[in-house]
Design a protein around this motif. Structure first.
Motif, PDB file in Angstrom:
ATOM      1  N   PRO A   1       0.338  -1.381   0.198  1.00 22.23           N
ATOM      2  CA  PRO A   1       0.337   0.481   0.053  1.00 22.23           C
ATOM      3  C   PRO A   1       0.873   1.358   0.557  1.00 22.23           C
ATOM      4  CG  PRO A   1      -1.010  -1.451   1.228  1.00 22.23           C
ATOM      5  CD  PRO A   1       0.255  -2.196   1.201  1.00 22.23           C
ATOM      6  N   LEU A   2      -0.022   2.905  -0.891  1.00 27.01           N
ATOM      7  CA  LEU A   2       1.461   3.316  -0.861  1.00 27.01           C
ATOM      8  C   LEU A   2       1.289   4.221   0.462  1.00 27.01           C
ATOM      9  CD1 LEU A   2       0.294   4.790  -4.600  1.00 27.01           C
ATOM     10  CD2 LEU A   2       2.315   3.798  -3.556  1.00 27.01           C
ATOM     11  N   PRO A   3       2.422   4.753   0.781  1.00 29.62           N
ATOM     12  CA  PRO A   3       2.149   5.831   2.304  1.00 29.62           C
ATOM     13  C   PRO A   3       0.993   6.934   2.154  1.00 29.62           C
ATOM     14  CG  PRO A   3       4.215   5.288   2.196  1.00 29.62           C
ATOM     15  CD  PRO A   3       3.478   4.755   0.767  1.00 29.62           C
ATOM     16  N   LYS A   4       0.504   7.280   2.753  1.00 29.77           N
ATOM     17  CA  LYS A   4      -0.066   8.056   2.937  1.00 29.77           C
ATOM     18  C   LYS A   4       0.467   9.365   2.508  1.00 29.77           C
ATOM     19  CE  LYS A   4      -4.046  10.912   5.394  1.00 29.77           C
ATOM     20  NZ  LYS A   4      -4.285  12.230   4.474  1.00 29.77           N
ATOM     21  N   GLY A   5       1.529  10.203   2.803  1.00 30.83           N
ATOM     22  CA  GLY A   5       2.369  10.987   2.503  1.00 30.83           C
ATOM     23  C   GLY A   5       2.651  11.165   1.063  1.00 30.83           C
ATOM     24  N   VAL A   6       2.936   9.588   0.450  1.00 32.63           N
ATOM     25  CA  VAL A   6       3.164  10.113  -1.249  1.00 32.63           C
ATOM     26  C   VAL A   6       2.066  10.032  -1.929  1.00 32.63           C
ATOM     27  CG1 VAL A   6       3.077   8.565  -3.132  1.00 32.63           C
ATOM     28  CG2 VAL A   6       4.923   7.890  -0.976  1.00 32.63           C
ATOM     29  N   LEU A   7       0.923   9.494  -1.499  1.00 33.19           N
ATOM     30  CA  LEU A   7      -1.051   9.822  -2.059  1.00 33.19           C
ATOM     31  C   LEU A   7      -1.210  11.912  -1.891  1.00 33.19           C
ATOM     32  CD1 LEU A   7      -2.687   6.705  -1.341  1.00 33.19           C
ATOM     33  CD2 LEU A   7      -1.870   7.647  -2.918  1.00 33.19           C
ATOM     34  N   ASP A   8      -0.698  12.343  -0.255  1.00 30.05           N
ATOM     35  CA  ASP A   8      -0.858  13.647  -0.566  1.00 30.05           C
ATOM     36  C   ASP A   8      -0.022  14.131  -1.385  1.00 30.05           C
ATOM     37  OD1 ASP A   8      -3.054  12.597   1.155  1.00 30.05           O
ATOM     38  OD2 ASP A   8      -1.885  12.812   3.143  1.00 30.05           O
ATOM     39  N   GLN A   9       1.156  14.224  -1.343  1.00 35.62           N
ATOM     40  CA  GLN A   9       2.579  14.680  -1.721  1.00 35.62           C
ATOM     41  C   GLN A   9       1.556  15.167  -4.093  1.00 35.62           C
ATOM     42  OE1 GLN A   9       4.422  16.521  -1.480  1.00 35.62           O
ATOM     43  NE2 GLN A   9       5.276  17.760  -2.984  1.00 35.62           N
ATOM     44  N   ALA A  10       1.479  13.728  -4.226  1.00 34.74           N
ATOM     45  CA  ALA A  10       0.458  13.151  -5.885  1.00 34.74           C
ATOM     46  C   ALA A  10      -0.244  14.264  -5.714  1.00 34.74           C
ATOM     47  CB  ALA A  10       0.831  11.971  -6.103  1.00 34.74           C
ATOM     48  N   MET A  11      -0.853  14.309  -4.969  1.00 36.59           N
ATOM     49  CA  MET A  11      -2.169  15.031  -5.255  1.00 36.59           C
ATOM     50  C   MET A  11      -1.445  16.414  -5.527  1.00 36.59           C
ATOM     51  SD  MET A  11      -4.834  12.007  -3.313  1.00 36.59           S
ATOM     52  CE  MET A  11      -6.593  13.681  -2.829  1.00 36.59           C
ATOM     53  N   THR A  12      -1.090  16.927  -4.569  1.00 38.86           N
ATOM     54  CA  THR A  12      -1.256  17.985  -4.485  1.00 38.86           C
ATOM     55  C   THR A  12      -0.252  19.045  -5.991  1.00 38.86           C
ATOM     56  OG1 THR A  12       1.446  18.266  -3.854  1.00 38.86           O
ATOM     57  CG2 THR A  12       0.124  18.256  -2.183  1.00 38.86           C
ATOM     58  N   VAL A  13       0.357  18.147  -6.551  1.00 36.41           N
ATOM     59  CA  VAL A  13       0.441  18.411  -8.609  1.00 36.41           C
ATOM     60  C   VAL A  13      -0.034  17.557  -8.830  1.00 36.41           C
ATOM     61  CG1 VAL A  13       2.200  17.080  -9.690  1.00 36.41           C
ATOM     62  CG2 VAL A  13       2.994  17.483  -6.973  1.00 36.41           C
TER      63      VAL A  13
END
Length: 82
Positions: free
Chosen positions: A51-63
């Motif tokens: 599973p992807l860490p929440k931080g990775v998903l959060d960062q991707a969603m800012t882009v």
């Protein structure tokens, strides 16, 4: 100045009901964007490993927030609920 996508690294794989069959690879770009390299689009993904860490998903969603991040977020949340 916008950073150009120049490199990507594999993060996880998407699998269906057969854990030995990889459907796709998830990559993270130097820009923090996530992308999917599909190997088999005929089967819908059921799981992401790992599973992807929440931080990775959060960062991707800012882009960018799109169908890719929505799918990866749903699969990662499903995995953490199990």
């Amino acid at each position: 100045m916008k950073v150009a996508k120049s490199e990507a690294a594999p993060l996880a794989r998407l699998i269906g009901t057969d854990p030995d069959h990889t459907l796709a690879w998830v990559y993270v770009w130097n820009t923090s964007e996530l992308s999917i390299l599909w190997l088999d689009r005929r089967v819908p993904p059921k799981f992401i490993d790992p599973p992807l860490p929440k931080g990775v998903l959060d960062q991707a969603m800012t882009v960018t927030s799109d169908d890719v991040t929505d799918l990866l977020k749903a699969l990662s949340e499903r995995a953490s609920d199990a």
